[in-house]
Design a protein around this motif. Sequence first.
Motif, PDB file in Angstrom:
ATOM      1  N   GLY A 186     -16.284 -19.818  13.474  1.00 39.34           N
ATOM      2  CA  GLY A 186     -15.005 -19.160  13.253  1.00 39.34           C
ATOM      3  C   GLY A 186     -15.160 -17.821  12.557  1.00 39.34           C
ATOM      4  N   ALA A 187     -14.158 -16.983  12.684  1.00 38.05           N
ATOM      5  CA  ALA A 187     -14.187 -15.664  12.062  1.00 38.05           C
ATOM      6  C   ALA A 187     -13.820 -15.757  10.590  1.00 38.05           C
ATOM      7  CB  ALA A 187     -13.226 -14.725  12.773  1.00 38.05           C
ATOM      8  N   VAL A 188     -14.489 -14.959   9.773  1.00 37.02           N
ATOM      9  CA  VAL A 188     -14.165 -14.833   8.360  1.00 37.02           C
ATOM     10  C   VAL A 188     -13.372 -13.545   8.185  1.00 37.02           C
ATOM     11  CG1 VAL A 188     -15.070 -14.581   6.021  1.00 37.02           C
ATOM     12  CG2 VAL A 188     -16.229 -16.089   7.656  1.00 37.02           C
ATOM     13  N   VAL A 189     -12.167 -13.667   7.692  1.00 35.67           N
ATOM     14  CA  VAL A 189     -11.292 -12.515   7.482  1.00 35.67           C
ATOM     15  C   VAL A 189     -10.947 -12.464   5.997  1.00 35.67           C
ATOM     16  CG1 VAL A 189      -9.086 -11.438   8.052  1.00 35.67           C
ATOM     17  CG2 VAL A 189     -10.366 -12.689   9.819  1.00 35.67           C
ATOM     18  N   ALA A 190     -11.072 -11.299   5.393  1.00 33.27           N
ATOM     19  CA  ALA A 190     -10.803 -11.181   3.962  1.00 33.27           C
ATOM     20  C   ALA A 190     -10.167  -9.834   3.654  1.00 33.27           C
ATOM     21  CB  ALA A 190     -12.083 -11.358   3.153  1.00 33.27           C
ATOM     22  N   ARG A 191      -9.288  -9.853   2.677  1.00 34.30           N
ATOM     23  CA  ARG A 191      -8.599  -8.652   2.225  1.00 34.30           C
ATOM     24  C   ARG A 191      -9.133  -8.211   0.870  1.00 34.30           C
ATOM     25  NH1 ARG A 191      -5.090 -11.364   5.486  1.00 34.30           N
ATOM     26  NH2 ARG A 191      -3.741 -10.053   6.800  1.00 34.30           N
ATOM     27  N   LEU A 192      -9.088  -6.928   0.625  1.00 32.34           N
ATOM     28  CA  LEU A 192      -9.345  -6.380  -0.703  1.00 32.34           C
ATOM     29  C   LEU A 192      -7.993  -6.199  -1.377  1.00 32.34           C
ATOM     30  CD1 LEU A 192     -11.931  -3.590   0.208  1.00 32.34           C
ATOM     31  CD2 LEU A 192     -12.406  -5.942  -0.519  1.00 32.34           C
ATOM     32  N   ARG A 193      -7.890  -6.678  -2.612  1.00 27.69           N
ATOM     33  CA  ARG A 193      -6.605  -6.567  -3.310  1.00 27.69           C
ATOM     34  C   ARG A 193      -6.802  -5.994  -4.704  1.00 27.69           C
ATOM     35  NH1 ARG A 193      -2.422  -8.381  -0.535  1.00 27.69           N
ATOM     36  NH2 ARG A 193      -2.662 -10.079   0.974  1.00 27.69           N
ATOM     37  N   ASN A 194      -5.767  -5.299  -5.160  1.00 26.71           N
ATOM     38  CA  ASN A 194      -5.738  -4.693  -6.483  1.00 26.71           C
ATOM     39  C   ASN A 194      -4.378  -4.992  -7.089  1.00 26.71           C
ATOM     40  OD1 ASN A 194      -5.143  -1.778  -8.097  1.00 26.71           O
ATOM     41  ND2 ASN A 194      -7.136  -2.711  -8.423  1.00 26.71           N
ATOM     42  N   GLY A 195      -4.378  -5.634  -8.266  1.00 26.96           N
ATOM     43  CA  GLY A 195      -3.088  -5.963  -8.858  1.00 26.96           C
ATOM     44  C   GLY A 195      -3.243  -6.772 -10.118  1.00 26.96           C
ATOM     45  N   GLN A 196      -2.209  -7.532 -10.428  1.00 25.76           N
ATOM     46  CA  GLN A 196      -2.172  -8.346 -11.632  1.00 25.76           C
ATOM     47  C   GLN A 196      -1.743  -9.767 -11.300  1.00 25.76           C
ATOM     48  OE1 GLN A 196       0.484  -5.618 -13.952  1.00 25.76           O
ATOM     49  NE2 GLN A 196      -1.097  -5.814 -15.526  1.00 25.76           N
ATOM     50  N   GLU A 197      -2.175 -10.706 -12.146  1.00 29.66           N
ATOM     51  CA  GLU A 197      -1.751 -12.100 -12.065  1.00 29.66           C
ATOM     52  C   GLU A 197      -2.046 -12.704 -10.699  1.00 29.66           C
ATOM     53  OE1 GLU A 197       2.302 -12.241 -13.367  1.00 29.66           O
ATOM     54  OE2 GLU A 197       1.804 -11.600 -15.402  1.00 29.66           O
ATOM     55  N   PHE A 198      -3.186 -12.287 -10.098  1.00 30.93           N
ATOM     56  CA  PHE A 198      -3.638 -12.814  -8.804  1.00 30.93           C
ATOM     57  C   PHE A 198      -2.659 -12.466  -7.679  1.00 30.93           C
ATOM     58  CE2 PHE A 198      -6.383 -16.695  -7.342  1.00 30.93           C
ATOM     59  CZ  PHE A 198      -7.047 -15.878  -6.449  1.00 30.93           C
ATOM     60  N   LYS A 199      -1.927 -11.375  -7.869  1.00 34.01           N
ATOM     61  CA  LYS A 199      -1.027 -10.852  -6.848  1.00 34.01           C
ATOM     62  C   LYS A 199      -1.259  -9.350  -6.804  1.00 34.01           C
ATOM     63  CE  LYS A 199       2.406 -14.306  -8.196  1.00 34.01           C
ATOM     64  NZ  LYS A 199       3.730 -14.517  -8.830  1.00 34.01           N
ATOM     65  N   GLY A 200      -1.430  -8.790  -5.604  1.00 30.22           N
ATOM     66  CA  GLY A 200      -1.711  -7.371  -5.577  1.00 30.22           C
ATOM     67  C   GLY A 200      -1.570  -6.747  -4.215  1.00 30.22           C
ATOM     68  N   ALA A 201      -1.633  -5.431  -4.214  1.00 28.24           N
ATOM     69  CA  ALA A 201      -1.507  -4.651  -2.984  1.00 28.24           C
ATOM     70  C   ALA A 201      -2.807  -4.724  -2.195  1.00 28.24           C
ATOM     71  CB  ALA A 201      -1.167  -3.205  -3.303  1.00 28.24           C
ATOM     72  N   GLU A 202      -2.685  -4.830  -0.890  1.00 32.58           N
ATOM     73  CA  GLU A 202      -3.864  -4.846  -0.027  1.00 32.58           C
ATOM     74  C   GLU A 202      -4.443  -3.444   0.087  1.00 32.58           C
ATOM     75  OE1 GLU A 202      -5.221  -6.154   4.511  1.00 32.58           O
ATOM     76  OE2 GLU A 202      -3.152  -6.463   3.837  1.00 32.58           O
ATOM     77  N   GLN A 203      -5.778  -3.368   0.042  1.00 29.93           N
ATOM     78  CA  GLN A 203      -6.476  -2.095   0.144  1.00 29.93           C
ATOM     79  C   GLN A 203      -7.202  -2.009   1.491  1.00 29.93           C
ATOM     80  OE1 GLN A 203      -6.059   0.085  -2.510  1.00 29.93           O
ATOM     81  NE2 GLN A 203      -4.693  -1.565  -3.165  1.00 29.93           N
ATOM     82  N   PRO A 204      -7.198  -0.859   2.130  1.00 30.28           N
ATOM     83  CA  PRO A 204      -7.890  -0.708   3.420  1.00 30.28           C
ATOM     84  C   PRO A 204      -9.383  -0.488   3.238  1.00 30.28           C
ATOM     85  CG  PRO A 204      -6.868   1.353   2.831  1.00 30.28           C
ATOM     86  CD  PRO A 204      -6.460   0.368   1.760  1.00 30.28           C
ATOM     87  N   TYR A 205     -10.098  -0.582   4.321  1.00 29.77           N
ATOM     88  CA  TYR A 205     -11.512  -0.219   4.353  1.00 29.77           C
ATOM     89  C   TYR A 205     -11.599   1.299   4.333  1.00 29.77           C
ATOM     90  CZ  TYR A 205     -16.384   0.032   5.927  1.00 29.77           C
ATOM     91  OH  TYR A 205     -17.725   0.293   6.017  1.00 29.77           O
ATOM     92  N   LEU A 206     -12.184   1.838   3.259  1.00 33.25           N
ATOM     93  CA  LEU A 206     -12.356   3.281   3.126  1.00 33.25           C
ATOM     94  C   LEU A 206     -13.809   3.530   2.740  1.00 33.25           C
ATOM     95  CD1 LEU A 206      -9.111   4.197   1.125  1.00 33.25           C
ATOM     96  CD2 LEU A 206      -9.509   4.467   3.581  1.00 33.25           C
ATOM     97  N   ASP A 207     -14.606   4.025   3.684  1.00 35.76           N
ATOM     98  CA  ASP A 207     -16.044   4.091   3.446  1.00 35.76           C
ATOM     99  C   ASP A 207     -16.423   5.011   2.290  1.00 35.76           C
ATOM    100  OD1 ASP A 207     -15.538   6.493   4.731  1.00 35.76           O
ATOM    101  OD2 ASP A 207     -16.706   6.004   6.520  1.00 35.76           O
ATOM    102  N   HIS A 208     -15.611   6.029   2.000  1.00 35.09           N
ATOM    103  CA  HIS A 208     -15.949   6.924   0.899  1.00 35.09           C
ATOM    104  C   HIS A 208     -15.721   6.287  -0.462  1.00 35.09           C
ATOM    105  CE1 HIS A 208     -11.647   7.559   1.650  1.00 35.09           C
ATOM    106  NE2 HIS A 208     -11.551   7.943   0.406  1.00 35.09           N
ATOM    107  N   ARG A 209     -15.071   5.127  -0.495  1.00 34.52           N
ATOM    108  CA  ARG A 209     -14.853   4.404  -1.753  1.00 34.52           C
ATOM    109  C   ARG A 209     -15.821   3.234  -1.917  1.00 34.52           C
ATOM    110  NH1 ARG A 209     -10.257   5.694  -4.615  1.00 34.52           N
ATOM    111  NH2 ARG A 209      -8.583   6.799  -3.510  1.00 34.52           N
TER     112      ARG A 209
END
Length: 269
Positions: free
Chosen positions: A39-62
Amino acid sequence: MHYRLFCSILCAGLTLGAAPLLSHEFWIEPEKYQVESGGAVVARLRNGQEFKGAEQPYLDHRIARFEVMQGEAASPYLGRMGDMPAFAGDTIQDGLAVLIHQTRPQTLTYDSWEEFQAFVDHKGFAGVPEAHQARGLPDAGFAEQYTRYAKALVAIGDGSGADLSTGLETEIIALANPYTDDMTAGLPIRLLYQGSPRPEAQVEVFAKAPDGAVTISTQLTDAKGETVVSVAPGNSYLLDAVVLRPAPDSKDYVWESLWAALTFAVPPR
């Protein structure tokens, strides 16, 4: 520029630029912590507080490092600019997969002493305000450089295997496998900084129940840099620990923070 990519970069700039001021965490959030063989593994990068946060895109320069480790074998992950979710892998072998994401350093400026004091208090940095004043630093308008070191544990197939040191400057290592081992007594972990155990350091524990409710607690590592995190079946977890150190004199920022994060889940019984 493609509209979707433009929006992804714009949103990332807005959220990442302000996020660390109030001790925001950064983590890898798999869609599924347990994936069937093949099966495929899909994962998001998140930034926020209390285990809730905005999703971050793949940005190679970061990105300084983005890998999948299984045992001692590491495979670099390459996505496309603007991808959300940021990770989608479909060729991962059975076993315990450790997703690793290290950001490139970024800086922020504290506009008031209260902002810095809130961060120091939240992360348990005793003596830092006194050290700041002893260095003759200003109460406002000073900068900090921050770097994120995030890991996530995902079970593929039977999920067998073990977490291990991945060479990150700071990281949290699970000393047992939450998908295959008995978690009745909790999950033992070790906190490392520059390859050595980090004793008497604060670990913040975010536990998310199946209904989405999040509870937060803190605990200290022992003299060996270890502690045991109480866990419950069906919950997912984010562990967070931060190093704060003075910056070299030649820099235009005065503090450096290194953020270690580990996410995993405990299977329902």
